[in-house]
Motif scaffolding. Structure first.
Motif, PDB file in Angstrom:
ATOM      1  N   PHE A  64       0.843  -1.195   0.000  1.00  0.00           N
ATOM      2  CA  PHE A  64       0.000   0.000   0.000  1.00  0.00           C
ATOM      3  C   PHE A  64       0.875   1.240   0.000  1.00  0.00           C
ATOM      4  N   VAL A  65       0.433   2.257  -0.726  1.00  0.00           N
ATOM      5  CA  VAL A  65       1.108   3.549  -0.693  1.00  0.00           C
ATOM      6  C   VAL A  65       0.054   4.637  -0.584  1.00  0.00           C
ATOM      7  N   ALA A  74       4.032  14.251  -5.830  1.00  0.00           N
ATOM      8  CA  ALA A  74       3.863  13.011  -5.071  1.00  0.00           C
ATOM      9  C   ALA A  74       3.722  11.813  -6.009  1.00  0.00           C
ATOM     10  N   VAL A  75       2.998  11.997  -7.095  1.00  0.00           N
ATOM     11  CA  VAL A  75       2.850  10.930  -8.093  1.00  0.00           C
ATOM     12  C   VAL A  75       4.215  10.535  -8.642  1.00  0.00           C
ATOM     13  N   GLN A  80       8.903   6.814  -8.835  1.00  0.00           N
ATOM     14  CA  GLN A  80      10.356   6.702  -8.720  1.00  0.00           C
ATOM     15  C   GLN A  80      10.750   5.772  -7.583  1.00  0.00           C
ATOM     16  N   ASP A  81      10.057   5.873  -6.447  1.00  0.00           N
ATOM     17  CA  ASP A  81      10.354   5.007  -5.298  1.00  0.00           C
ATOM     18  C   ASP A  81      10.110   3.543  -5.650  1.00  0.00           C
ATOM     19  N   ASP A  85      12.902   0.555  -5.885  1.00  0.00           N
ATOM     20  CA  ASP A  85      12.706  -0.631  -5.054  1.00  0.00           C
ATOM     21  C   ASP A  85      12.635  -1.898  -5.904  1.00  0.00           C
ATOM     22  N   GLY A  86      12.868  -1.766  -7.203  1.00  0.00           N
ATOM     23  CA  GLY A  86      12.790  -2.917  -8.093  1.00  0.00           C
ATOM     24  C   GLY A  86      11.377  -3.380  -8.341  1.00  0.00           C
ATOM     25  N   TRP A  87      10.429  -2.447  -8.241  1.00  0.00           N
ATOM     26  CA  TRP A  87       9.002  -2.807  -8.343  1.00  0.00           C
ATOM     27  C   TRP A  87       8.327  -1.875  -9.357  1.00  0.00           C
TER      28      TRP A  87
END
Length: 248
Positions: A64-65, A74-75, A80-81, A85-87
């Motif tokens: 969840f984010v 924020a989008v 990018q995060d 994180d390889g996701w």
């Protein structure tokens, strides 16, 4: 309600907005059930984390984010995060939406801005962040949840109809550009009729739910769009209750 669509999304990763409840939660469950890893994005942290925990308890890959799609920065940061994180999502479902049911003469500028920014600019921000990444990888699929209001409107729905009509036009344009840029990237708009979800029932507690469809039906349409062979395309799907009053 179990899915009537058999799809294999093993190895795929999906980002679903507005996934804490209603249609978004149904879509997340369908995608997870088909084998995809799912990232549920919503402003409702408590509800979103509950859906995420339930999926995880069932053995699905879910996270969840907290995300307000109206915030372009924020989008971009969330995408990018996830990438770092390889996701990296190869499926995007733009589902988050709001409405304000008022005559135009009683609307405030803030209300209009909230509806249009959530329903139109939010999906556009996410497409800006993910479409180019999908093209670079040579594959991916974007599904934008539209509405019968994108085809025919009614009273007290001015900002909502304007936002969904705009999103439909943007989706059609994105489809044409994907045809040019990368045939491995699918673009689908799903025109959904009335559903028995909080989006309707909280605003219209006296609504005749017998005239509404289950959100799982529309979630199945998402699975169907994602299951089309690469040699074909499904640019738009219409899913409405039999007695839908606002179609065609």
């Amino acid at each position: 309600m179990t899915s009537s669509i058999h799809a294999d999304l093993s190895g795929r990763r999906a980002l679903v907005t507005g996934a804490a409840r209603g249609l978004g939660a149904s879509i997340a469950r369908r995608l997870a059930g088909a084998g995809a890893g799912v990232c549920l994005a919503d402003v409702r942290r408590e509800d979103g984390e509950k859906v995420c925990a339930a999926l995880t308890a069932e053995g699905h890959e879910a996270r969840f984010v907290e995300l307000d799609v109206r915030d372009a920065d924020a989008v971009a940061a969330v995408v990018q995060d996830l990438e770092q994180d390889g996701w990296s999502p190869d499926i995007l479902v733009n589902n988050a939406a709001v409405d304000v049911t008022k005559p135009i003469e009683h609307l405030t500028a803030d209300e209009v801005t909230r509806v249009v920014t959530t329903n139109l600019l939010g999906p556009m921000y996410l497409c800006l962040a993910l479409y180019r990444r999908m093209v670079a990888r040579g594959e991916g699929h974007i599904v934008n949840i539209l509405s019968t209001a994108s085809n025919r409107t009614w009273t007290e729905a001015g900002p909502y109809a304007a936002s969904k009509t705009g999103l439909r036009a943007f989706t059609h344009t994105l489809f044409q550009e994907a045809q040019r840029d990368c045939l491995g990237v699918g673009i689908t708009g799903i025109v959904a009729g009335g559903m028995e979800t909080p989006f309707i029932t909280e605003r219209f507690p006296d609504a005749d739910t017998s005239k509404l469809q289950a959100p799982g039906i529309v979630a199945d349409a998402v699975l169907c769009a994602l299951s089309v062979p690469a040699t074909s395309a499904m640019p738009e799907v219409v899913v409405v209750p039999r007695n839908e009053p606002s179609w065609p």
